[in-house]
Design a protein around this motif. Structure first.
Motif: not given
Lengths: 1027, 123
Positions: A60, A64, A68, A71-72, A108, A112, A114-120
């Motif tokens: 992980k 991770a 990331s 995602l970005f 993973i 994630l 659960k922890d992130v919102s919006g565009d991500t």
């Protein structure tokens, strides 16, 4: 052994099992071994789990950052970032081949999520699907293990894989409840219409918890428009009905009035309750009769819910029912609720009596020492005395096992306004609970006050026996004790229960000779309306008699202040502008005051709104061309056109001048006009004719103009009126505008009307000048060309000339000249001459530019083939390479990708296309400077027409012979081998072929040894025969 | 231009890694701390320009961290609190103790970046 024997002998009375110790040892050893094995296995498994957990953790932490990075990742990043991204993609694709890595990656992403919102979060969902991780989840759906299926559904739901919807809905009616519940949540989550499908198709119970979860899911959905849940009130699944009712209540869907009323009659009490809840929420007043009807059949909760609803929606007319409930119901809660409802509908009807002290009552108030707290409140129904004195002890109270008939009855003149004297506590007086209320009551009802006073007068005359006093004192004590123990419950039931001894006194009370039946005071005994006996009132105390003489001198501070803020207590309490209001609102809609603003046109109706000339001339190709020759351009001419959609006015105005200027400067406009050659040319000849406009016309400018004011000339009339047979050209018909409409012939009128109808210019008055005044009867008939009949030669020649016209160029000129010399027919000659002119003139004037450019063959991009079998990621990577290695051939390919269904590819292709064009545009000047012919779109094609000059064969032969002589070579005998017709290929085409030829071709050589057995067997007989 | 130093105290490794990546990409120099001990240790050595802390952390909660920074270290650096939904009481406590901003889980990294920039601009 000896020891054993000794032992046995010493303990004879103990029956020792005769088991061989070896066996015991063996068994012990086995147990120890098993224990060791168990411990070892536990140790191993534990270690293994720990190892796996560590491995997952490590993985992980390794993956991770990669996640990331994905995602970005931004497309506008620098080159290094892009290359890193591509490398990561390659790396992650390799990782995905391993099950463990794929599992960790899924974990993973799920974590994630659960922890992130919006565009991500959105990118996370995309990444999950891009990496193909949903395939694992789909595989889980096929498993026979319920936990795996459930996990798969959960995974697909959490990662918002909409494509899984159709797979998951199959599990809605699964026998396994866990899967079913998971599928229900997934169905509702994945698509907005999922709730519809679920409610339509579910057959199983929906638990309360599940209903909450479902409501939570739909509540948290973004931009969610809930369906009309009333549609499911008719469902055969009562859980669906229940859920629909809850949803209706939650979403305030108050359009299911009738269905709600019907559901109140439902067998299921839960549904009843929910329906009642909705009725209360939406203030469905129409439901009151049904509620009353249903009341007696419902359980406790339903009854309380109904009473609660009646308290909200009820009016004074419902008080009767509530009284009935209060009297007849044996349940404390129901009675309490009924009294509460009465008080809500008609405030101050029921007054507090708990803990009321025995005080001096001023004159004019009855003192009812012996009356019983709240339950002593009496109600008069329909203004009649409920029971007479003799019936006093046989009231409903008796039927409810409360044997308490202590009072005689007195009728109440008013039912809703139970006066303070009605409220009695055993230990207290029924004095004025609230002076304010009292005042208001008295003020509003002086008659009642009088009656009371009369009653008091009667009371003063009566005496109570000592025995009676004792009994009453006992009763007081018991009730007060009871009230002390249950301070919150001012209830008649308890009070009544507490005074069982009272009936003993009843005969005496009832036998009291003096009875004031006119007294309005009633008191409620266990919700039964029992008139109070005079004796009981007298039981109050002797002190009361004194008190009566002191009007309003009491200290009533201990009493709660009850204020009547509402002007009318009978007003329906309407909290929510729900159904009733909605109905009102519906009515109100028709009462909206709509102000219509009258729009008065500035000019007449015929004058349409002005419209600027900002339009494309090609859009009005149907219109005649109007040119204004007037010298005076200051006035803004307007062309009024009436079309099918009403009138429109083209404000030519100053823009006309601009247009003319543009005509002068730019031939573009002229070209466009030439395209309209089928239309008559309308020119204004007024100025030329010297006709002065009338003052009115001048004032109105162009508005007053019609097409009749303009000269109309068919510019290319020559072409269509030409009659070749006679070899005459008809004079061009010059049609000028004329104001005299009547001068046109009938046929002309037909033509005009047709033209007008075609052009939708019905109101344009176009008047054509007579072409021949001498022959008015012929009209335009002569304009129609007569048929031409060719003989065989003429037919051949015309066909030939047609072909030459279509296909020929300047090279046909000598041949045409020959034909011209040979030809006799004038019209054929004319045609030939025109062709010669056509072929020579442009060539002379513009040279090679007029020659049609060679047609370009489509370019072939090597990327096109590669793209066919690649996934999206690889395509994106490949597109990056296009910029670096691609050239003009890729432009068309990239252009095609701009319509690709995948948005990413479209975007990428657009970017790459721009970059490639930039790159190519930069490269072109360099190649020109360096003297290298640029390739691609900028390539200068070989002009065949330029190079192919008429070849002087003789000169060529001569030079060839000369060359042979010089070289001392004898020409070989004539051979057909060299008589090959070579075709000149364009350079680009040749290169294209070269490219195609240079494409790598994978050649598969199949050696005889590698043939399969079947083919060998097949060829075997042949071989044998050959041998 | 020197990068702003940011202390990110988050015990969830995945989220920490994600936010770390985003914040670094946003131009910050990020130091990660998985628990309260590490936070204390870091603060004893360095003073970051801004602290982003989860409320629920081992050894040393976000609330304690604020108290430590404001009261013991007397630092006035901006502190942004990350908390899960339904933890309003803690958030109120955090604000009372001197937290500058609050962001609830699930976190939007872009939003966090904007909030960090805003807090740093204030100072």
């Amino acid at each position: 052994m000896l020891k054993q024997r000794l032992t046995y002998r010493s303990l004879v009375w103990v029956t020792v099992p005769e088991v061989d110790t070896d066996l015991l040892w063996t068994l012990s050893a086995i147990f120890v071994l098993l224990a060791v094995l168990y411990l070892i296995s536990v140790f191993i498994f534990r270690n293994r789990i720990a190892v796996v957990a560590n491995r997952i953790k490590q993985k992980k932490s390794e993956l991770a950052p990669m996640v990331s990075e994905f995602l970005f990742y931004e497309e506008g990043g620098d080159r290094n970032e892009k290359s890193n991204y591509i490398n990561l993609k390659i790396e992650i694709r390799e990782l995905l081949k391993v099950d463990f890595d794929r599992k960790v990656l899924t974990e993973i992403l799920l974590d994630l999520r659960k922890d992130v919102s919006g565009d991500t979060q959105r990118k996370l969902f995309d990444l999950y699907q891009d990496l193909g991780l949903e395939k694992d989840a789909f595989r889980k759906l096929e498993s026979w293990r319920w936990e795996l299926v459930s996990k798969g559904i959960l995974e697909l739901t959490e990662m918002n894989v909409e494509s899984a919807y159709s797979f998951i809905i199959k599990f809605i009616n699964d026998k396994r409840s866990t899967i079913r519940k998971q599928a229900e949540i997934a169905t509702v989550t994945l698509k907005p219409e999922g709730i519809n499908y679920f409610l339509d198709s579910t057959k199983y119970k929906i638990s309360e918890w599940q209903q909450l979860k479902l409501l939570d899911v739909i509540r948290n959905q973004e931009n969610y428009t809930p369906p009309r849940f009333k549609n499911w009130l008719t469902s055969t699944n009562r859980h669906v009905v229940l859920f629909a009712l809850r949803a209706i209540k939650y979403y305030h869907q108050n359009d299911a009035k009738n269905a709600l009323i019907e559901l109140v009659k439902h067998r299921n009490n839960q549904i009843k309750q929910e329906a009642i809840g909705c009725i209360k929420e939406f203030h469905v007043v129409d439901s009151l009769p049904v509620l009353k009807q249903v009341f007696w059949k419902g359980n406790l909760d339903v009854k309380i819910a109904i009473l609660d609803t009646i308290s909200e929606l009820g009016t004074e007319s419902d008080i009767e029912f509530l009284k009935e409930v209060a009297q007849n119901s044996g349940n404390f809660s129901i009675k309490s609720k009924a009294l509460y409802a009465i008080n809500v509908i008609a405030p101050d009807t029921i007054m507090p009596t708990k803990g009321i002290e025995d005080l001096d009552i001023p004159a004019g108030f009855s003192v009812q020492k012996n009356s019983i707290s709240t339950d002593d409140r009496s109600f008069k129904e329909d203004g009649k005395p409920e029971q007479d004195q003799s019936e006093g002890h046989t009231n409903e109270f008796d039927s409810e096992d409360h044997n308490r008939d202590t009072e005689t009855l007195k009728p109440l003149p008013s039912e809703s306004q139970s006066t303070l004297s009605d409220i009695a506590d055993e230990s207290s007086i029924d004095g004025p609970a609230d002076p304010d209320v009292m005042d208001s009551d008295m003020a509003s009802k002086p008659d009642e006050l009088d009656i009371e006073q009369q009653g008091i007068g009667v009371q003063q005359e009566d005496k109570v026996t000592g025995a009676m006093e004792d009994v009453v004192e006992d009763e007081e004590r018991m009730v007060s004790e009871l009230l002390a123990t249950e301070p919150s419950e001012i209830n008649e039931e308890n009070v009544c229960n507490a005074v069982p001894e009272v009936p003993e006194v009843v005969p005496e009370l009832n036998m009291a000779p003096e009875l004031d039946t006119s007294e309005e005071n009633y008191h409620l005994e266990d919700n039964s309306l029992t008139p109070r006996s005079m004796e009981q009132e007298e039981v109050g105390s002797e002190d009361d008699l004194d008190i009566d003489t002191e009007p309003f001198s009491l200290s009533v501070e201990f009493l709660p202040i009850v204020t009547d803020n509402e002007p009318s207590s009978t007003k329906i309490i309407s909290k929510d502008p729900s159904m009733e209001n909605s109905q009102e609102s519906e009515k109100n809609i028709s009462h909206f005051e709509v102000e219509f603003e009258e729009i008065i046109p500035e000019n007449e109706i015929s004058r349409p709104p002005q419209k600027s000339l900002d339009f494309d001339i090609s859009e009005i190709a149907f219109l005649p061309i109007v040119t204004d020759n007037e010298e005076d351009k200051e006035t803004n001419p307007k062309i009024t056109i009436s079309g099918g959609f009403g009138e429109a006015s083209l404000d030519v105005g100053i823009k006309m001048e601009e247009a003319e200027a543009s005509i002068a400067t730019d031939g573009k406009f002229i070209d466009e006009i030439e395209k309209l050659d089928f239309l008559p040319l309308v020119t204004d000849t007024k100025a030329e004719d010297g006709e002065a406009l009338s003052t009115d016309e001048k004032e109105k400018g162009i508005d007053g103009f019609t097409l009749a004011d303009f000269e109309v000339a068919f510019e290319k009339a020559k072409e269509f009126v030409k009659i070749p047979k006679d070899d005459k050209t008809v004079e061009e018909p010059k049609i000028s505008a004329d104001s005299d409409i009547n001068s046109a012939s009938d046929k002309e009128e037909d033509v005009i009307s047709w033209l007008m109808s075609v052009n939708e210019l019905r109101e344009i008055k176009v008047v054509y000048e007579d072409l021949s005044q001498d022959e008015p009867g012929e009209g335009v008939i002569h304009l129609i060309p007569e048929p031409v009949y060719y003989d065989e030669h003429e037919h051949y020649m015309m066909g030939l000339l047609d072909d030459l016209e279509d296909l020929g160029d300047h090279r046909e000129v000598p041949f045409l000249k020959e034909l011209l010399e040979q030809e006799n027919k004038a019209f054929v000659k004319d045609r030939i001459q025109r062709l010669i002119d056509r072929f020579t003139k442009p060539y002379e004037m513009t040279g090679k530019n007029e020659v049609d450019p060679p047609k370009m063959l489509p370019f072939f991009s090597v990327f096109a083939d590669l793209f066919k079998n690649l996934d999206v990621e690889s395509k994106l990577i490949l597109l990056d390479e296009v910029v670096h290695v691609g050239d003009h051939k890729e432009i068309e390919f990239l252009d095609g990708l701009l319509e690709d269904p995948n948005e990413k590819i479209r975007k990428k292709a657009s970017i790459v296309l721009k970059q490639l064009i930039e790159k190519l545009s930069k490269n072109v000047p360099k190649t020109i400077e360096s003297g290298i012919e640029p390739l691609g779109a900028e390539r200068q094609w070989i002009d065949i027409s330029e190079e192919v000059e008429p070849i002087d064969k003789m000169a060529d032969n001569r030079s060839y012979q000369k060359l042979l002589d010089n070289m001392e070579i004898e020409p070989s005998p004539k051979s057909e081998i060299f008589e090959i017709d070579f075709e000149l290929l364009q350079e680009g085409e040749a290169e294209l072929d070269e490219n195609i030829m240079n494409l790598p071709v994978e050649m598969i050589v199949v050696s005889p040894d590698e043939k399969n057995i079947l083919s060998q067997l097949r060829t075997f007989p042949k071989k044998m025969r050959g041998k | 231009m020197q990068k702003k130093r940011l202390l990110l105290a988050e015990d969830d490794e995945l989220l920490a890694s994600l936010l770390n990546f985003r914040l670094q990409k946003g131009g910050y120099e990020v130091s990660l701390s998985a628990d309260g001990k590490q936070v204390k240790e870091y603060l004893s050595r360095y003073t970051p320009d801004i602290i982003i802390s989860d409320i629920m952390m081992p050894y040393f909660s976000g609330i304690e961290l604020i108290a430590y920074v404001r009261q013991e270290l007397n630092l006035n650096i901006p502190i942004i609190i990350i908390s899960s939904a339904g933890n309003e009481e803690n958030v109120l406590n955090a604000f009372e103790l001197g937290a500058n901003d609050f962001i609830s889980k699930p976190v939007s990294p872009s939003e966090l970046l904007v909030r960090v920039a805003r807090e740093l601009n204030k100072t």
